[in-house]
Structures are given as structure tokens and as C-alpha cells.
Design an enzyme around this catalytic site. Structure first.
Site, PDB file in Angstrom:
ATOM      1  CD  GLU A  24       1.766  -1.386  -4.068  1.00 54.85           C
ATOM      2  OE1 GLU A  24       2.715  -1.269  -3.298  1.00 54.85           O
ATOM      3  OE2 GLU A  24       1.701  -2.271  -4.943  1.00 54.85           O
TER       4      GLU A  24
ATOM      5  N   GLY B 107       8.578  -1.953  -2.057  1.00 53.42           N
ATOM      6  CA  GLY B 107       9.198  -2.867  -3.009  1.00 53.42           C
ATOM      7  C   GLY B 107      10.706  -2.822  -2.907  1.00 53.42           C
TER       8      GLY B 107
ATOM      9  CG  ASN C 292       5.788  -7.095  -3.290  1.00 52.69           C
ATOM     10  OD1 ASN C 292       6.235  -8.234  -3.433  1.00 52.69           O
ATOM     11  ND2 ASN C 292       5.014  -6.500  -4.189  1.00 52.69           N
ATOM     12  CD1 TRP C 293      11.563  -8.447   0.124  1.00 51.86           C
ATOM     13  CD2 TRP C 293      12.388 -10.535   0.193  1.00 51.86           C
ATOM     14  NE1 TRP C 293      12.312  -8.563   1.263  1.00 51.86           N
ATOM     15  CE2 TRP C 293      12.835  -9.842   1.330  1.00 51.86           C
ATOM     16  CE3 TRP C 293      12.767 -11.860   0.024  1.00 51.86           C
ATOM     17  CZ2 TRP C 293      13.653 -10.422   2.290  1.00 51.86           C
ATOM     18  CZ3 TRP C 293      13.587 -12.456   0.982  1.00 51.86           C
ATOM     19  CH2 TRP C 293      14.023 -11.740   2.099  1.00 51.86           C
ATOM     20  CE  LYS C 294       7.253  -4.697  -6.494  1.00 53.44           C
ATOM     21  NZ  LYS C 294       7.050  -3.556  -7.371  1.00 53.44           N
TER      22      LYS C 294
ATOM     23  N   GLY D   5       8.270   1.399  -8.664  1.00 52.63           N
ATOM     24  CA  GLY D   5       9.572   1.103  -9.254  1.00 52.63           C
ATOM     25  C   GLY D   5      10.113   2.216 -10.128  1.00 52.63           C
TER      26      GLY D   5
ATOM     27  CG  HIS E 184       1.577  -5.994  -6.868  1.00 49.90           C
ATOM     28  ND1 HIS E 184       2.120  -5.512  -8.036  1.00 49.90           N
ATOM     29  CD2 HIS E 184       2.179  -5.331  -5.861  1.00 49.90           C
ATOM     30  CE1 HIS E 184       3.023  -4.592  -7.733  1.00 49.90           C
ATOM     31  NE2 HIS E 184       3.083  -4.457  -6.420  1.00 49.90           N
TER      32      HIS E 184
ATOM     33  CB  SER F 109       8.908   5.372  -5.430  1.00 50.00           C
ATOM     34  OG  SER F 109       8.981   4.826  -6.749  1.00 50.00           O
TER      35      SER F 109
ATOM     36  CD  GLU G 256       5.175  -5.342  -9.944  1.00 50.55           C
ATOM     37  OE1 GLU G 256       5.463  -6.335  -9.261  1.00 50.55           O
ATOM     38  OE2 GLU G 256       5.650  -4.206  -9.732  1.00 50.55           O
TER      39      GLU G 256
HETATM   40  P1  13P Z   1       8.603   0.038  -5.215  1.00 48.09           P
HETATM   41  O1  13P Z   1       8.692   0.365  -3.754  1.00 48.09           O
HETATM   42  O2  13P Z   1       9.823  -0.685  -5.728  1.00 48.09           O
HETATM   43  O3  13P Z   1       8.199   1.200  -6.043  1.00 48.09           O
HETATM   44  O4  13P Z   1       7.421  -1.059  -5.360  1.00 48.09           O
HETATM   45  C1  13P Z   1       6.200  -0.793  -4.796  1.00 48.09           C
HETATM   46  C2  13P Z   1       5.380  -2.017  -4.859  1.00 48.09           C
HETATM   47  O5  13P Z   1       4.931  -2.430  -5.920  1.00 48.09           O
HETATM   48  C3  13P Z   1       5.136  -2.747  -3.616  1.00 48.09           C
HETATM   49  O6  13P Z   1       4.166  -3.721  -3.784  1.00 48.09           O
END
Ligand code: 13P
Length: 251
Positions: free
Chosen positions: A167, A234, A10-12, A173, A95, A213, A97
Site C-alpha cells: 500500500e 479502504g 479495511n473499514w478502518k 485515501g 498498516h 484507492s 496508519e
Molecule cells: P483506500 O482504499 O481508502 O485508499 O485505503 C486503502 C487502505 O489503506 C486499505 O488498507
């Protein structure tokens, strides 16, 4: 039941179209030759370059969001048809976020899930608790509610092909990964919820990913757990480390 593992990035809100071509060009040979499904979920503006860059490989491209209407006056939104035509096969829905910053509710998430299925896009449905909820001991109860909400009016045949991503918000993150036992406990709880709704066949077949993470140091242990069928990655999906996660068995 042997479920094929999936490692999805997931590149966000990272990478421009040009950076997409460069990064996927680098990662493409590195992620080949594994027996897992490899997916990159990228920002909408990168989808076309991503699809072109991975053409001819087994890598699939996903989107990070879409709207639940077909077309019309919804400034800034993207429809399922647009994604399908661009070559997208997976779509991250709900998600944390998006729940947090864009106020997505379980009801909106359910509408998106149903719309995605209608267009043969495979939803990657996210759920996860806050640190406060974990400390209060209401994690499983809360996640059960998210899962029931997301799967309303979804048939067993449709549910079987969906992907769920657990998640925990406190692990996203933060570098603070859930222990494999904690992740397994919740993924098992999610599978039990699916079993209650849909029965054994769907529960045994549906894939449940862990996200939060994930890195090359913890992937093997996490993905060895009974109910964890891979990862939603992520930060580490923006680096060559992602290829190590795809080849987690060799770690
Ligand atoms: P991280 O791997 O950066 O913690 O992010 C996880 C995430 O939100 C994947 O959708």
C-alpha cells in the site's frame, strides 16, 4: 502458479455495530458467487456482529489490529485469543496508519506477525513507501527492509500462508492510485524478496495484495497483473461498490 485472488475490505475507524449489521446484510448477497476469497476487516467492537451477520456464508472476518502479548496489564489492547474466540480469521498487521499514528515499528510488527501465526490467525502484513521515498528512488529498498523485518523468525511453512499488502502511502485515501505498472513493479519486488528469503515454493504461493484507492474503475486492470493477487480496499469497502470489486472480472 495459480493463486486464488483475495479481496479484503479495511473499514478502518468506520461503522458502529448496528451499521455493521446493516452494511454486511446488504453486501452479503452481492459478494456471493465469486471465485475470490472475501474478507472484511472491521473495528474490534464490530467483530461479534460481523461474524454473526456473515454466518453460513464464505465471507471471512478480520481484525484491524491486535497486541502481541497473551494477556495482562495492557489497557485498551486486544489479545489474539480474544479475536480467535470471536470468530476472526485474518488480522491486518502494520498498516501505515498504525505505523504513522501509533508509532508501530518493524520490530513490533514482527512480534505481532509471529503471535498471530501462533494462534492460526492469518496476518495481512502491510508495507508501502511515502511519496518522498518514491521520489528519492528508494521504494524497493525501503519495502525490502519492511518485509525482511516483518518475516524475522517466521518459518517457510508459516510464511507461505501469510498475506502481504503493498500500500503506497501516497495512494491511500487520496484517490491517487498507483498505475498498474507501478503496483506490479513493487509487488514483483516483494515476491523477489520473499524468494530470496524462502525460495521458490513460498514465493510462488504467497499472496500479495495491492491497496490504495482501489475502486470499481481500476480493480480489473490492477488485479490482472502477474504479481497482484487481489486488493486491500479502504473507502470503497464501505459501499456497494465493494461488490463490483469482488466481481472485478465482470467489470
Ligand atoms: P483506500 O482504499 O481508502 O485508499 O485505503 C486503502 C487502505 O489503506 C486499505 O488498507
Amino acid at each position: 502458479m495459480v493463486r486464488k485472488k483475495m479481496i479484503a475490505g479495511n473499514w478502518k475507524m468506520n461503522m458502529s455495530p448496528k451499521e455493521t449489521v446493516k452494511l454486511l446484510g446488504e453486501l452479503k448477497p452481492m459478494v456471493s458467487g465469486s471465485d475470490v476469497d472475501v474478507v472484511f476487516c472491521v473495528p474490534a467492537i464490530d467483530i461479534v456482529s460481523a461474524v454473526e451477520t456473515v454466518a453460513g456464508t464464505d465471507i471471512q472476518i478480520g481484525a484491524e489490529n491486535m497486541f502481541y502479548e497473551e494477556k495482562g496489564a495492557y489497557t485498551g489492547e486486544i489479545s489474539p485469543n480474544m479475536l480467535v474466540e470471536a470468530g476472526v480469521s485474518y488480522i491486518i498487521i502494520g498498516h501505515s496508519e498504525r505505523r504513522q499514528y501509533f508509532k508501530e515499528t518493524d520490530e513490533m510488527i514482527n512480534k505481532k506477525v509471529r503471535k498471530a501465526i501462533e494462534h492460526d490467525l492469518t496476518p495481512i502484513i502491510c508495507c508501502g513507501e511515502t511519496l518522498e521515498q518514491r521520489e528519492q528512488g528508494i521504494t524497493l529498498e525501503f519495502i525490502k527492509k519492511q518485509i525482511i523485518g516483518a518475516f524475522m523468525h517466521v518459518s517457510p511453512e508459516q510464511a507461505m500462508h501469510c498475506i502481504i499488502a503493498y500500500e503506497p502511502i501516497w495512494a491511500i485515501g487520496t484517490g491517487r492510485v498507483a498505475s498498474s505498472a507501478q503496483a506490479q513493479e513493487v509487488c514483483q519486488g516483494i515476491r523477489a524478496t520473499i524468494r530470496n528469503i524462502y525460495g521458490n515454493q513460498v514465493a510462488d504461493q504467497i499472496r500479495i495484495l495491492y491497496g490504495g484507492s482501489v475502486n470499481a474503475g481500476n480493480a480489473k486492470e490492477l488485479f490482472s497483473e502477474e504479481d497482484i493477487d487481489g486488493g486491500l480496499v479502504g473507502g470503497a469497502s464501505l459501499k456497494p461498490e465493494f461488490a463490483q470489486i469482488v466481481h472485478y472480472k465482470d467489470l
